[in-house]
Write an enzyme that holds these catalytic residues in place. Structure first.
Site, PDB file in Angstrom:
ATOM      1  CB  SER A 193      -0.981  -0.187   1.240  1.00 38.51           C
ATOM      2  OG  SER A 193      -1.643   1.284   0.974  1.00 38.51           O
ATOM      3  CB  CYS A 194       1.916   3.996  -1.502  1.00 37.97           C
ATOM      4  SG  CYS A 194       1.031   4.190  -3.132  1.00 37.97           S
ATOM      5  CB  ALA A 195      -0.619   8.475  -0.621  1.00 36.76           C
TER       6      ALA A 195
ATOM      7  CB  THR B 247      -4.345   5.703   2.307  1.00 32.77           C
ATOM      8  OG1 THR B 247      -3.663   6.595   1.592  1.00 32.77           O
ATOM      9  CG2 THR B 247      -3.234   5.091   3.142  1.00 32.77           C
TER      10      THR B 247
END
Length: 596
Positions: A378-380, A408
């Protein structure tokens, strides 16, 4: 630009030599005249469009070069017929040489003692018209007038023993006989040579190094910018330039919010010793009007690259809904967030553990997972999760690997809550995990031809003044602060990939990436080369060497506002942002990168 820069610096080198030999004197003026004339007769270097007189004005002064020690200033004075200056002094020795047109000078000696500023007296000491090939000098206590004759626009080179904007105390008189002493040109408006959008487009493809500095606010840059321009707000120029531009002779084109702002920013650039600079006339608006592509967003090229990786490598994705469903069904999914710790702390998907950037591989290999447990990265948004997931896949991690679609933001848009804090961090890799990661990384680098350099290569490149070489330490911020090689800027590998145009202003430069563990430099160089950059790895560069301690912020890019406000407008902005990232796939050709 570069031929002008080289000719100017060559002439100034000779003038400095003469100054050190002769000192400020009439002999110096006589000796400098032919040198400045030799520069001035190269009229093609001082094109009338690049050194135009501002609309509605009779004179515009362009600063060509100023010594950092403040002992020489060279200017190109462009004037229209009718331009004239009253009798004034320079307070330092000076020489004027003609490029084109005709500038008539009358010379005077001040004969009063200067004690009464109301009663100055001047006596004439000759006159001369300076055309192409002519030069004349004047000591600091002399006075002269200037008038451009009706022979067309004029251009003359003006050399001063000190920069114009440091020459406090200059005075003028209203008449040629003297009179009341008045301050002369206290704060001159100094401009920089200009280039058009068409000229900039040609420069981007001519094979010579080029840095395009966008000095507008980052928020304005994100609305629309020249592709591969480096965002460096004017307020950050002084402390970031040395890191962004390791080679002082590199060509630089400055973009501002308007032409005045661009010229002010270019003045700062020159005063930091970067004299091969120009301003893009009309800025981004002129670039767009000329029909050239404009990118919007932040870190556009890196994000476009991520989309191409996902498309060409068919990187597996997992949606927020699917991740939630698997969790509800009790299916194990290891969720790893590959962003830097501060971003992870701000907000992250519940249950994620933090394993930043190129640390991801070693930390995942060190996790105690059941065989076959899927790993979601995951990342932004999208880019870093795609690169992170594909890194694990390319390194042969023996588990299903997926990228959390839209990170996110996607999780929030699916109606879920985000967590804060840093309690969930993957444990530092064990020695065995680090050895495993190093072996996998070496195989990956060997397969794809990632070049590993030695100390002799590095020393040669850092002393090569014909090309730019960036040197980065891609270790974690904590490792960097604990000890790094002098001159190496901190750029954790994952962030360097994500923020490449904000950390390297010269796209065609060499990039050397070093680490302490033998893993992060190879992985970073692997991805940088796939992005089309000339990158080299220097693994284990910090072992057995004297190292500096402390953090580094000289290349840290400006950051946009955090996109995590819990409002309807912000959620719509997130959705628009995701759609924009996907649209990049259609707007940026894969040929821009080194992908096959």
């Amino acid at each position: 630009m570069t031929r002008r820069h080289e000719a100017v610096q060559s002439a100034l080198d000779e003038i400095r030599r003469l100054r050190e030999t002769l000192g400020p004197s009439e002999e110096l003026l006589e000796a400098v005249g032919p040198v400045l004339t030799g520069l001035a007769v190269q009229e093609e270097l001082f094109d009338a469009d690049a050194f135009a007189v501002d609309a509605g004005a009779l004179m515009t002064i362009y600063e060509l070069s100023v010594d950092i020690d403040g002992r020489l200033g060279l200017y190109a004075s462009a004037g229209m017929p009718g331009k004239q200056q009253p009798p004034h002094d320079h307070r330092t020795w000076s020489v004027i040489a003609g490029v084109r047109g005709a500038e008539h000078n009358q010379y005077f000696e001040r004969t009063d003692d200067g004690r009464d500023p109301e009663q100055g007296r001047l006596e004439p000491r000759g006159e001369r018209t300076l055309r192409r090939g002519d030069a004349n000098g004047m000591m600091g206590d002399g006075f002269h007038t200037i008038r451009v004759l009706d022979e067309g626009p004029a251009m003359h080179l003006h050399l001063y023993g000190y920069p114009l904007d440091r020459l406090a105390g200059r005075v003028y008189f209203d008449g040629v006989e003297g009179g009341v002493e008045r301050p002369f040109m206290g704060r001159p408006d100094l401009r920089t040579a200009e280039v058009t959008a068409r000229e900039l487009a040609a420069m981007r493809d001519d094979g010579e190094e080029l840095a395009v500095l966008d000095t507008r606010d980052v928020a304005i840059h994100s609305i629309g910018h020249v592709p591969e321009s480096c965002p460096v707000p004017a307020s950050e120029l002084e402390w970031r330039l040395a890191g962004l531009l390791p080679r002082r002779a590199v060509r630089i084109v400055v973009i501002g919010e308007d032409d005045s702002a661009a010229h002010r920013a270019a003045h700062v650039v020159r005063r930091q010793g970067f004299t091969n600079a120009a301003v893009l006339t009309g800025g981004v608006e002129a670039w767009a009007e000329a029909g050239y592509d404009v990118h919007d967003g932040i870190h556009t090229m890196s994000k476009a690259f991520g989309e191409h990786v996902a498309h060409l490598r068919d990187t597996p994705l997992i949606s927020a809904d699917e991740l939630r469903s698997r969790r509800e069904q009790g299916q194990a999914v290891a969720l790893v967030d590959c962003r830097p710790e501060p971003e992870f702390e701000a907000l992250h998907v519940p249950g994620a553990v933090n394993a930043p950037g190129t640390e991801l591989l070693a930390r995942v290999l060190g996790m105690d997972l059941e065989p076959g447990t899927p790993i979601a990265v995951s990342c932004a948004g999208r880019t870093r999760s795609i690169i992170g997931a594909q890194t694990l896949i390319d390194a042969g991690v023996d588990a299903p690997v997926l990228a959390l679609e839209n990170g996110t933001m996607g999780w929030k848009l699916a109606g879920e809550e985000l967590d804060e804090g840093a309690d969930d961090a993957a444990a530092p890799p064990s020695p065995s995990a680090l050895r495993d990661a190093a072996a996998r990384t070496r195989r990956l680098a060997d397969t794809h031809g990632v070049p590993v350099i030695g100390e002799a290569d590095l020393a040669g490149w850092r002393s090569d003044h014909s090309r730019t070489t960036y040197v980065f330490d891609v270790s974690t911020p904590a490792e960097y602060a604990a000890g790094h090689r002098p001159g190496f800027a901190s750029a954790p590998g994952g962030q360097l990939i994500q923020e490449l145009t904000a950390r390297t202003a010269v796209p065609s430069a060499r990039i050397v990436v070093a680490d302490s563990d033998g893993v992060q430099s190879l992985l970073t160089a692997y991805w940088l080369r796939l992005m089309g950059r000339e990158a080299y790895a220097l693994p284990d560069a910090n072992r057995g060497r004297w190292l500096e301690a402390g953090s580094d912020a000289t290349t840290e890019p400006a950051r946009p506002a955090k996109p995590y406000e819990r409002t309807v407008d912000a959620l719509q902005a997130m959705r628009d942002y995701i759609e924009w990232e996907l649209d990049l796939l259609d707007r940026v050709d894969a040929a821009s990168f080194g992908l096959d």
